[in-house]
Design an enzyme around this catalytic site. Structure first.
Site, PDB file in Angstrom:
ATOM      1  N   HIS A 133      29.191  35.410  43.261  1.00 54.94           N
ATOM      2  CA  HIS A 133      29.423  36.779  43.764  1.00 54.94           C
ATOM      3  C   HIS A 133      29.007  38.060  42.872  1.00 54.94           C
ATOM      4  O   HIS A 133      28.952  39.027  43.173  1.00 54.94           O
ATOM      5  CB  HIS A 133      31.174  36.846  43.908  1.00 54.94           C
ATOM      6  CG  HIS A 133      31.973  37.080  42.830  1.00 54.94           C
ATOM      7  ND1 HIS A 133      32.668  36.172  42.209  1.00 54.94           N
ATOM      8  CD2 HIS A 133      32.076  38.247  42.212  1.00 54.94           C
ATOM      9  CE1 HIS A 133      33.301  36.684  41.271  1.00 54.94           C
ATOM     10  NE2 HIS A 133      33.190  37.752  41.238  1.00 54.94           N
ATOM     11  N   ASP A 163      31.315  29.403  43.613  1.00 52.52           N
ATOM     12  CA  ASP A 163      31.139  30.520  42.979  1.00 52.52           C
ATOM     13  C   ASP A 163      30.310  30.505  41.450  1.00 52.52           C
ATOM     14  O   ASP A 163      30.733  31.171  40.809  1.00 52.52           O
ATOM     15  CB  ASP A 163      32.234  31.332  42.871  1.00 52.52           C
ATOM     16  CG  ASP A 163      32.317  32.776  42.745  1.00 52.52           C
ATOM     17  OD1 ASP A 163      30.954  33.417  42.988  1.00 52.52           O
ATOM     18  OD2 ASP A 163      33.337  33.384  42.172  1.00 52.52           O
ATOM     19  N   SER A 247      34.290  38.645  35.888  1.00 48.03           N
ATOM     20  CA  SER A 247      34.122  37.467  36.448  1.00 48.03           C
ATOM     21  C   SER A 247      32.642  36.892  35.766  1.00 48.03           C
ATOM     22  O   SER A 247      31.508  37.722  35.330  1.00 48.03           O
ATOM     23  CB  SER A 247      33.651  38.149  37.756  1.00 48.03           C
ATOM     24  OG  SER A 247      34.792  38.457  38.489  1.00 48.03           O
TER      25      SER A 247
END
Length: 402
Positions: A133, A163, A247
């Protein structure tokens, strides 16, 4: 009167002598105690009794405004945490997602930033793992190094299911790579460190400390945006602060080894301190496939599944007909036509309890065995119950496609 005066003088002289004696005794005791503590510090440090080690360095003395000499002392504090951070921090980088604003406007701008971890360096290439993402929708990717320089990166592969994404950069910019740890060995309460770029590159290289709050957590994922969960991600839970921009960053243990890729946090008003990371043992085969093939080559069974721990006692008895002593396993809720499972003879309401002789407790166990221990084209032995009867079949795995 003569007796009174003599006695008075004697009484007056005695307390004065006593105070002087106590003063010198107390002074001697204080000096001796200070010397004992002073000479004990090195011994305590060698015995690891002190919480951290300090190195005291005397620096240049300067007179103050009153003419008195002041001594400046620098204290170098070294702990297991600082050692772990020093070991891995240069391998944690920023990942910049650059997008074109619209079809007619060719100008590109930073659409968002995340983090990444340099895990490999070979020849003139180096490899960075980050989240899918973080780079999704990018026209161009740049990696921000620890010295602030930005270098172009190429996406080798990306996987929405886990992911994860792998980038390639020139190795000349890389001085250090992260060392993989063993995420299966982590325990609740174990100290961990999160390193990344919360809220963008302005806070690059931020370090937060916490503990492992839980292992083998399962988080439902809605990959196609239809409001229904169609995948469950296995993650590590930590209370180390993980914020937007973290992230793709590193979750490391106290030895400075990479045990997880920071992925998300539970962002609800009533929730505090729940950060989630992809366990590195689950990520490694995905990373290898993305690096080598540009995609994940997953073995495919062709079944939809549910852990029997999530099924009511009524259906365990009346629908699945399970023996009372079977409390762990995975129920088959559907079988794709012409799939490996269909060809092997698996049917709806079969309950899988073992793969290749290894016990299967739930859906996570099944996927972990399937995706980390089996390859496309291999045969897998499936042990299951059908209407209360135990059976075994061999299933030849094909490649999964989405």
């Amino acid at each position: 009167m003569g007796y009174y005066d003599e006695e008075y003088e004697r009484r007056e002289r005695k307390p004065k002598k006593s105070r002087g004696s106590w003063f010198f005794s107390a002074l001697a005791g204080a000096v001796i105690g200070a010397l004992i503590i002073l000479f004990s510090i090195p011994t305590l440090s060698r015995m690891n009794i002190l919480p951290y080690q300090t190195t005291i360095t005397e620096q240049e003395s300067q007179p103050d405004l009153g003419g008195n000499i002041q001594q400046t002392v620098a204290v170098d504090v070294t702990t297991d945490v600082t050692k772990a951070v020093d070991k891995v921090s240069e391998a944690v980088v920023g990942v910049v997602n650059i997008q074109q604003s619209d079809f007619w406007n060719e100008e590109k701008a930073d659409a968002g930033t995340g983090s990444g971890v340099i895990y490999k360096k070979t020849g003139n290439r180096a490899f960075v793992v980050t989240n899918h993402h973080v780079i999704n929708g990018a026209n161009q990717i740049e990696v921000s190094m620890t010295d602030g320089s930005r270098v172009p990166a190429r996406v080798l592969g990306s996987d929405a299911l886990t992911d994860l994404a792998v980038l390639e950069i020139a190795s000349e910019h890389v001085s250090k790579v992260a060392e993989f740890g063993d995420s299966d060995a982590v325990k609740p309460g174990e100290p961990v460190i999160a390193i990344g770029n919360p809220l963008g590159l302005q806070f690059s290289g931020s370090v937060t400390q916490g503990i492992i709050s839980g292992t083998n957590r399962v988080v439902p994922q809605d990959l196609n945006g239809d409001g229904t969960a169609d995948w469950q991600s296995e993650v590590i839970q930590t209370d180390a602060a993980i914020n937007p921009g973290n992230s793709g960053g590193a979750l490391v243990n106290i030895a400075g080894k990479l045990i997880g890729i920071n992925s998300m946090k539970i962002a609800q008003e009533a929730v505090e301190g729940i950060g989630l990371a992809i366990p590195i043992n689950i990520a490694r085969p995905i990373i290898d496939d993305l690096e080598k093939f540009g995609e994940v080559q997953r073995p495919y069974m062709g079944v939809s599944l549910q852990s029997i721990s999530e099924i009511s006692g009524y259906h365990l008895r009346e629908t699945l007909k399970l023996p009372k002593d079977i409390v762990e396993g995975v129920a088959v809720l559907g079988v794709e036509p012409l799939s490996p499972a269909a060809q092997a003879g698996l049917k709806e309401f079969d309950v899988i309890v073992a793969l290749d002789g290894q016990k299967v407790r739930d859906v996570i166990d099944l996927r972990k065995h399937l995706y980390t221990e089996k390859n496309v084209g291999e045969t897998m032995e499936v042990t299951f119950y059908r209407q209360g009867t135990k059976k075994t079949v061999n299933l030849k795995l094909t490649e999964e496609t989405f």
